[in-house]
Design a protein around this motif. Structure first.
Motif, PDB file in Angstrom:
ATOM      1  N   PRO A 240       0.801  -1.235   0.000  1.00 53.02           N
ATOM      2  CA  PRO A 240       0.000   0.000   0.000  1.00 53.02           C
ATOM      3  C   PRO A 240       0.827   1.276   0.000  1.00 53.02           C
ATOM      4  O   PRO A 240       0.315   2.343  -0.347  1.00 53.02           O
ATOM      5  CB  PRO A 240      -0.828  -0.124   1.289  1.00 53.02           C
ATOM      6  N   GLU A 241       2.113   1.197   0.376  1.00 55.73           N
ATOM      7  CA  GLU A 241       2.951   2.394   0.377  1.00 55.73           C
ATOM      8  C   GLU A 241       3.241   2.887  -1.034  1.00 55.73           C
ATOM      9  O   GLU A 241       3.648   4.038  -1.207  1.00 55.73           O
ATOM     10  CB  GLU A 241       4.267   2.105   1.111  1.00 55.73           C
ATOM     11  N   ALA A 242       3.044   2.038  -2.040  1.00 54.61           N
ATOM     12  CA  ALA A 242       3.246   2.463  -3.425  1.00 54.61           C
ATOM     13  C   ALA A 242       2.138   3.384  -3.917  1.00 54.61           C
ATOM     14  O   ALA A 242       2.233   3.954  -5.007  1.00 54.61           O
ATOM     15  CB  ALA A 242       3.346   1.247  -4.338  1.00 54.61           C
ATOM     16  N   ASN A 243       1.072   3.526  -3.118  1.00 56.64           N
ATOM     17  CA  ASN A 243      -0.011   4.466  -3.426  1.00 56.64           C
ATOM     18  C   ASN A 243      -0.749   4.100  -4.712  1.00 56.64           C
ATOM     19  O   ASN A 243      -1.139   4.974  -5.491  1.00 56.64           O
ATOM     20  CB  ASN A 243       0.538   5.898  -3.516  1.00 56.64           C
ATOM     21  N   ARG A 244      -0.931   2.774  -4.932  1.00 57.81           N
ATOM     22  CA  ARG A 244      -1.684   2.280  -6.082  1.00 57.81           C
ATOM     23  C   ARG A 244      -2.813   1.369  -5.604  1.00 57.81           C
ATOM     24  O   ARG A 244      -3.180   0.398  -6.281  1.00 57.81           O
ATOM     25  CB  ARG A 244      -0.770   1.513  -7.032  1.00 57.81           C
ATOM     26  N   VAL A 245      -3.385   1.677  -4.455  1.00 62.83           N
ATOM     27  CA  VAL A 245      -4.397   0.808  -3.865  1.00 62.83           C
ATOM     28  C   VAL A 245      -5.602   0.658  -4.787  1.00 62.83           C
ATOM     29  O   VAL A 245      -6.059  -0.453  -5.067  1.00 62.83           O
ATOM     30  CB  VAL A 245      -4.837   1.339  -2.480  1.00 62.83           C
ATOM     31  N   ALA A 246      -6.126   1.765  -5.295  1.00 63.09           N
ATOM     32  CA  ALA A 246      -7.319   1.705  -6.146  1.00 63.09           C
ATOM     33  C   ALA A 246      -7.074   0.903  -7.408  1.00 63.09           C
ATOM     34  O   ALA A 246      -7.955   0.197  -7.901  1.00 63.09           O
ATOM     35  CB  ALA A 246      -7.792   3.116  -6.498  1.00 63.09           C
ATOM     36  N   GLN A 247      -5.867   0.991  -7.936  1.00 62.96           N
ATOM     37  CA  GLN A 247      -5.555   0.318  -9.201  1.00 62.96           C
ATOM     38  C   GLN A 247      -5.146  -1.133  -9.015  1.00 62.96           C
ATOM     39  O   GLN A 247      -5.391  -1.961  -9.902  1.00 62.96           O
ATOM     40  CB  GLN A 247      -4.426   1.051  -9.925  1.00 62.96           C
ATOM     41  N   ALA A 248      -4.507  -1.475  -7.884  1.00 57.65           N
ATOM     42  CA  ALA A 248      -3.780  -2.745  -7.822  1.00 57.65           C
ATOM     43  C   ALA A 248      -4.100  -3.643  -6.643  1.00 57.65           C
ATOM     44  O   ALA A 248      -3.602  -4.772  -6.594  1.00 57.65           O
ATOM     45  CB  ALA A 248      -2.273  -2.455  -7.820  1.00 57.65           C
ATOM     46  N   ILE A 249      -4.913  -3.197  -5.684  1.00 56.61           N
ATOM     47  CA  ILE A 249      -5.153  -4.008  -4.492  1.00 56.61           C
ATOM     48  C   ILE A 249      -6.650  -4.207  -4.292  1.00 56.61           C
ATOM     49  O   ILE A 249      -7.415  -3.246  -4.236  1.00 56.61           O
ATOM     50  CB  ILE A 249      -4.536  -3.357  -3.242  1.00 56.61           C
ATOM     51  N   SER A 250      -7.048  -5.473  -4.181  1.00 59.09           N
ATOM     52  CA  SER A 250      -8.440  -5.822  -3.876  1.00 59.09           C
ATOM     53  C   SER A 250      -8.544  -6.204  -2.403  1.00 59.09           C
ATOM     54  O   SER A 250      -7.770  -7.039  -1.921  1.00 59.09           O
ATOM     55  CB  SER A 250      -8.899  -6.997  -4.742  1.00 59.09           C
ATOM     56  N   TYR A 251      -9.510  -5.593  -1.709  1.00 60.35           N
ATOM     57  CA  TYR A 251      -9.735  -5.935  -0.311  1.00 60.35           C
ATOM     58  C   TYR A 251     -10.876  -6.936  -0.137  1.00 60.35           C
ATOM     59  O   TYR A 251     -11.278  -7.244   0.982  1.00 60.35           O
ATOM     60  CB  TYR A 251     -10.033  -4.667   0.494  1.00 60.35           C
ATOM     61  N   THR A 252     -11.394  -7.466  -1.241  1.00 59.16           N
ATOM     62  CA  THR A 252     -12.530  -8.393  -1.166  1.00 59.16           C
ATOM     63  C   THR A 252     -12.213  -9.748  -1.776  1.00 59.16           C
ATOM     64  O   THR A 252     -13.085 -10.612  -1.826  1.00 59.16           O
ATOM     65  CB  THR A 252     -13.750  -7.796  -1.891  1.00 59.16           C
ATOM     66  N   LYS A 253     -11.010  -9.984  -2.236  1.00 59.11           N
ATOM     67  CA  LYS A 253     -10.688 -11.195  -2.999  1.00 59.11           C
ATOM     68  C   LYS A 253     -10.453 -12.419  -2.131  1.00 59.11           C
ATOM     69  O   LYS A 253     -10.368 -13.531  -2.641  1.00 59.11           O
ATOM     70  CB  LYS A 253      -9.455 -10.949  -3.874  1.00 59.11           C
ATOM     71  N   GLY A 254     -10.277 -12.250  -0.829  1.00 59.37           N
ATOM     72  CA  GLY A 254      -9.990 -13.398   0.017  1.00 59.37           C
ATOM     73  C   GLY A 254      -8.499 -13.557   0.247  1.00 59.37           C
ATOM     74  O   GLY A 254      -7.712 -12.621   0.067  1.00 59.37           O
ATOM     75  N   CYS A 255      -8.087 -14.764   0.633  1.00 55.29           N
ATOM     76  CA  CYS A 255      -6.714 -14.995   1.084  1.00 55.29           C
ATOM     77  C   CYS A 255      -5.723 -15.023  -0.078  1.00 55.29           C
ATOM     78  O   CYS A 255      -6.016 -15.530  -1.149  1.00 55.29           O
ATOM     79  CB  CYS A 255      -6.636 -16.318   1.843  1.00 55.29           C
ATOM     80  N   TYR A 256      -4.542 -14.488   0.186  1.00 60.05           N
ATOM     81  CA  TYR A 256      -3.411 -14.567  -0.734  1.00 60.05           C
ATOM     82  C   TYR A 256      -2.155 -14.264   0.074  1.00 60.05           C
ATOM     83  O   TYR A 256      -2.233 -13.782   1.216  1.00 60.05           O
ATOM     84  CB  TYR A 256      -3.558 -13.590  -1.908  1.00 60.05           C
ATOM     85  N   LEU A 257      -1.002 -14.538  -0.483  1.00 61.37           N
ATOM     86  CA  LEU A 257       0.246 -14.298   0.210  1.00 61.37           C
ATOM     87  C   LEU A 257       0.410 -12.808   0.483  1.00 61.37           C
ATOM     88  O   LEU A 257       0.451 -12.005  -0.441  1.00 61.37           O
ATOM     89  CB  LEU A 257       1.418 -14.808  -0.638  1.00 61.37           C
ATOM     90  N   GLY A 258       0.491 -12.428   1.765  1.00 60.45           N
ATOM     91  CA  GLY A 258       0.602 -11.033   2.156  1.00 60.45           C
ATOM     92  C   GLY A 258      -0.719 -10.376   2.496  1.00 60.45           C
ATOM     93  O   GLY A 258      -0.755  -9.194   2.849  1.00 60.45           O
TER      94      GLY A 258
END
Length: 339
Positions: A240-258
């Motif tokens: 999240p420090e890369a500041n691309r949360v909207a483009q690159a990170i899903s908070y609803t996808k379930g489990c993954y590494l990290g």
């Protein structure tokens, strides 16, 4: 791949060459940065890109497998579509970053790096019984970027892609090239991988694209805030420090590494530092450069005022005081953060 003829074509244009961190040569520009920048803003430029790599992930379990090892929702990525994602370790520290395209035969990871092998090794490390194969074909293809408001029209006129009116976030394949459509800094951006660079180059120039180098590509990448791992962010940074949360990170996808550290950050509501887009202006009025925050990337397409990327504490970014920083070449600048 007709690379020898293509290199001769580029040399005939008297390019200004640069050297990558791996020692390879690349085209910085073709002698007139101002005209290339004008074409970026008013029509379209075509840039040969040396710092792009492609990793192909094949097999029946490829979507599920990638889903488990990156930050975006690959299971929901429909064929012919593209998303951005980070690959992290169990602590959510960044290993790699790029675009993932779901094609007919495989999923492709396109990443800006001089060495894709660490990501290939990382993904291969976890394969046990899954029907997945991971390999790089970056040595077999050439990469280009078509940038500018007229990029879609020129792609259509060139006849390279079957669906040349595709929207951002889509991809397509044809005998001429694999094509990814995105929008950087609200500007149409087309990334292409081809086995026939000379043919693709000729078609795009015939369609009206202006020859350009990686200086203009970097200018647009920086304006977008699209980070390069090892330059703008590293394994010391949480995704999240890369500041691309909207483009690159899903908070609803379930489990993954990290996933667990990233979910905790979401619950807390913030990280302590972020990569910010900014505009920089040179100044001599500053404290010692050694005490200043460091610009991670800055455009050299313009001189007096130029786009840049900088990692800053979030608290400092909210200050009303002028922010001084230092570029990699030692020049001191005052920065204005982009909204």
């Amino acid at each position: 791949m007709n690379s020898t003829q293509f290199l001769e074509t580029l040399q005939a244009l008297n390019p200004v060459l640069g050297t990558s961190s791996e020692g390879g040569a690349f085209v910085e520009h073709f002698g007139n940065l101002a005209s290339e920048l004008d074409a970026l803003e008013s029509s379209a430029v075509v840039c040969p890109i040396s710092q792009l790599r492609r990793i192909r992930v094949s097999g029946n379990d490829r979507a599920k497998y990638l889903h488990n090892f990156c930050t975006n929702n690959i299971k929901e990525l429909a064929q012919g579509h593209v998303c951005e994602a980070f690959f992290t370790d169990v602590k959510a520290k960044i290993i790699a970053h790029g675009l993932i395209a779901a094609t007919d035969e495989c999923h492709e990871i396109w990443t800006l790096t001089d060495d894709e092998q660490p990501l290939v090794n990382h993904l291969n490390r976890y394969i046990i019984t899954e029907g997945v194969a991971i390999e790089s074909d970056a040595d077999e293809v050439s990469f280009f970027a078509l940038l500018g408001p007229e990029a879609p029209a020129m792609l259509k006129a060139s006849g390279i892609a079957e669906d040349s009116n595709a929207a951002a976030g889509t991809c397509s394949q044809s005998p001429a090239a694999t094509v990814i459509h995105v929008a950087w800094n609200e500007t149409p951006t087309v990334l292409l991988a081809t086995h026939e660079p000379q043919e693709l180059w000729n078609k795009l120039l015939a369609a009206g694209a202006v020859p350009s180098g990686q200086t203009i590509f970097e200018h647009q990448r920086i304006r977008e805030g699209f980070p390069v791992v090892g330059v703008d962010v590293s394994s010391d940074n949480l995704a999240p420090e890369a500041n691309r949360v909207a483009q690159a990170i899903s908070y609803t996808k379930g489990c993954y590494l990290g996933q667990e550290p990233i979910a905790r950050i979401d619950a807390m509501g913030h990280v302590n530092r972020k990569l910010f887009r900014c505009n920089a202006v040179q100044t001599a009025d500053a404290e010692s450069p050694s005490d200043l925050p460091k610009i991670t990337s800055h455009s050299t397409a313009t001189a007096d005022r130029f786009p840049a990327l900088i990692m800053l504490p979030v608290k400092q970014s909210r200050s009303d005081q002028p922010i001084h920083a230092v570029c990699g070449d030692g020049q001191v600048v005052v920065i204005e953060l982009c909204k």
